[in-house]
Motif scaffolding. Structure first.
Motif: not given
Lengths: 281, 421
Positions: B355-363, B372-387
């Motif tokens: 269930n892993a997928f690639a993203v590009t980290v934005r900020s 918060l890590v704000i990232a973008e999927t290959v398709g261009g959708a924005s998502l956030t990761l909270r650690l």
């Protein structure tokens, strides 16, 4: 608010100056002059006040004035309270129409309204004719040229003075309070007497006080509808000047009347803060 | 619960009050899950047996017996104001002793639904039942409800004690009884000795407590709360949330709570009903509503979630960009599908992990306890990761501009239909 800051204080005084001058020159000064006149009868004297207490007609007139003022106040309260309560339940549009109906007479000349009552109340007037034609009465009632006519006319003319402050107070009552009262188990009459009525009291007292004080000094309506027999204080003052050109006596009556009105206000302010009642807070 | 015991003997009322400690245990015993139905019912039956009706009650509903819990049921209620349907065929079943929150944005119909339950509003169609009895036409004052308003609606011309005594006086309880109940209610909300105060002498938090005491002082079977905490500051609000929960556990009365604050709803309720445009979008436990939202609206309204378009592969998997994600819950068929991605459910992963997928980290945004890590999927959708911030993991975080792999556990890979899709 007058602040401790000197410049702001000065500015406040400058803003107040026109008002203070107006009140001082046109109200306080003439009142002072009245006071002086009332103690003057070819030299400083208490003669005018002595006559006030000696002559029973003065006492009768004062008593009648207070009786009529009381009756007018009671009548406006009994008419005005249900009217306001009813208006409160109307939709905004109908409320405006009802309000205009209340206010139109307020904007009409006092004389016009008084003469209108003359037409309605005379022996062969609309009211008597209708009651006789309906078989309610055999003989026409004397609704005019007595205290009854005066009271009816004055109650009608002074009603807006009760309605305005009372309706404003009623409108200010948070409708959530009534909802809370109902939800917590209060029947409509329980909620009315325990919540709505006590909260409307400041407006009712303000209106009643206004009506009472205005009634005490009323002149035109009792003059036209009261006939010769009903002499209120205002007419007494006028007679003293016009018939007897006794400015001193008229002044003494005025001062006593003023003192009585002040006493009513003081008495009321013991029970409720008058400035709060009139919305100045 | 000693606070519940009134030292009152001899009247019919005392019988009811004496057994209060039993009811104080409540049907829930502090648990926050959906109610085991059998237990709640048995509980009521026991207490009905000893119930005695005091004087001055108009209907059985008003009977202030010790049977204080009541099942509420709204059956296909609709309400229109002019041309707008404020409530559109809403049904709601609330079990005895349950704490249900109506959650929704303003205009979603939650307050109208509460007004229908309270009796302030009559539904155009549909019925309201209290404990099996149809109360649709019963006026509010005969429904036996304790109610707390957003602005407290305390009677400004009465003392604190008189406010609390109001529902008791309305029920013609004798004066001695009223005094005891007022003292009891005041102690429940920790305002002992405040009875003589005027309302305008109280702080916002104290007013809130008086409103609560007034609503519970007559031991209603149903308590309604309309955004009762929204006027308080954050700290006080969180404190009162816990107090209201505790009170509910002690009293056991069925409670319906209206709020637009999703965290409040999740914190307090057995079940949350999420309303949207006059309909109940979902009614379920806080966990269910949060983890498995019924639709895109619920997913978006509750918590911070990114809704990312995905393609359906089969009933148990979807495609996101070039990756396949397995889903533990069935994937709906047809329409545009959205993957509900909650920031705290994402994990850092490696290419090829399940269930892993690639993203590009934005900020990256540092927020104290977490980042918060704000990232973008290959398709261009924005998502956030909270650690959560921790020295052991901070160094592992990808830098802006880098590519990274994120994974989502199949249980958290939840897919909803897009609105209108």
């Amino acid at each position: 608010m007058i602040t401790s800051d000197g410049r702001a204080g000065n500015r406040v005084i400058i803003l107040l100056l026109p008002g203070l001058l107006l009140v001082g020159l046109l109200l306080l000064l003439p009142l002072l002059w009245l006071l002086v006149l009332s103690f003057y009868d070819n030299g400083p004297s208490l003669a005018h006040y002595m006559r006030l207490s000696d002559d029973p007609s003065y006492y009768k007139s004062f008593l009648l004035t207070f009786q009529i003022a009381g009756a007018v106040t009671l009548a406006t309260v009994l008419l005005g309270y249900p009217l306001c309560y009813w208006m409160l339940g109307l939709s905004a549009a109908w409320q405006r129409i009802a309000f205009i109906c209340v206010l139109i007479p307020f904007w009409t000349s006092l004389l016009v309204r008084t003469y209108a009552w003359l037409v309605l109340l005379q022996r062969r007037g609309l009211v008597n004719t209708a009651l006789i034609d309906l078989g309610v009465l055999r003989e026409p009632l004397s609704l005019m040229y007595n205290a009854t006519g005066t009271t009816i006319g004055m109650a009608h003319i002074l009603l807006p003075f009760l309605v305005l402050p009372l309706f404003a107070t009623m409108q200010g009552i948070d409708s959530d309070l009534l909802k809370a009262g109902a939800a917590l188990g209060g029947s409509p009459s329980f909620v009315f007497w325990r919540v709505f009525f006590p909260l409307s009291l400041p407006g009712l007292t303000a209106g009643a006080l206004l009506v009472f004080v205005l009634s005490i000094g009323y002149y035109v309506t009792p003059q036209l509808l009261g006939g010769g027999s009903t002499v209120m204080i205002g007419q007494l003052i006028q007679r003293n000047i016009e018939l007897f050109s006794s400015w001193g006596a008229a002044s003494a009556v005025s001062i006593v009347l003023l003192a009585m009105v002040m006493a009513v206000f003081l008495l009321m302010s013991r029970f409720l803060s008058v400035d709060r009642v009139f919305g100045a807070r | 619960m000693p606070a519940l015991q009134l030292r009152h003997q001899g009247s019919e009322m005392s019988q009811a009050v004496a057994s209060a400690p039993e009811s104080a245990a409540g049907p829930i015993d502090g648990g926050r899950g959906p109610l085991p139905e059998g237990t709640a019912k048995d509980h009521t039956r026991n207490r009905h047996a000893g119930a005695a009706c005091p004087v001055g009650t108009n209907t059985p509903l008003l009977c202030m017996s010790n049977a204080q819990i009541l099942a509420i049921s709204v059956r296909s209620a609709s309400k229109r104001f002019g041309t707008t349907a404020v409530l559109d065929d809403v049904s709601l079943e609330v079990a005895e002793g349950e704490f249900v929150t109506l959650l929704g944005p303003s205009g979603s119909g939650k307050t109208t639904l509460l007004n229908i339950i309270a009796g302030f509003t009559t539904p155009d169609t549909g019925t309201v039942h209290f404990g099996g009895e149809d109360v649709t036409e019963v006026p509010p004052h005969r429904r036996g409800i304790g109610i707390v308003f957003q602005n407290y609606a305390l009677f400004p011309h009465m003392s604190v004690a008189d406010n609390i005594a109001f529902p008791l006086k309305a029920r013609r309880i004798v004066a001695a009884e009223i005094a005891e109940r007022v003292a009891w209610a005041l102690s429940l909300v920790k305002l002992d000795g405040y009875g003589g105060r005027r309302i305008d002498q109280l702080s916002g938090g104290q007013r809130q407590r008086v409103a609560l005491a007034r609503a519970i002082g007559f031991r209603p079977k149903l308590i309604l709360m309309d955004e009762p905490l929204s006027a308080l500051d954050k700290q006080l609000r969180e404190h009162m949330q816990i107090e209201i929960r505790t009170l509910h556990e002690r009293l056991g009365a069925t409670t319906i709570y209206v709020t637009h604050d999703q965290r409040e709803a999740l914190t307090m309720s057995h079940r949350v009903a999420v309303l949207n445009q006059g309909r109940i979008a979902q009614i379920a436990s806080p966990q269910e509503v949060y983890n498995h939202p019924a639709d895109a609206f619920v997913a978006d309204f509750i918590g911070e979630a990114a809704l990312i378009p995905v393609e359906r592969i089969c009933g148990a998997s979807v495609r996101l960009g070039g990756s396949m994600l397995r889903c533990a819950r069935p994937v709906p068929d047809g329409g545009q599908l959205l993957l509900v991605v909650r920031s705290e459910k994402l994990r850092l992963a490696h290419a090829g992990d399940m269930n892993a997928f690639a993203v590009t980290v934005r900020s990256r945004v540092f927020q104290g306890e977490s980042q918060l890590v704000i990232a973008e999927t290959v398709g261009g959708a924005s998502l956030t990761l909270r650690l959560s911030t921790h020295v052991e993991t901070d160094d592992l975080l990808p830098q802006p501009g880098q590519q990274a792999y994120l994974s989502l556990h199949p249980e958290h890979a939840f897919v909803v239909r897009a609105a209108g899709g």
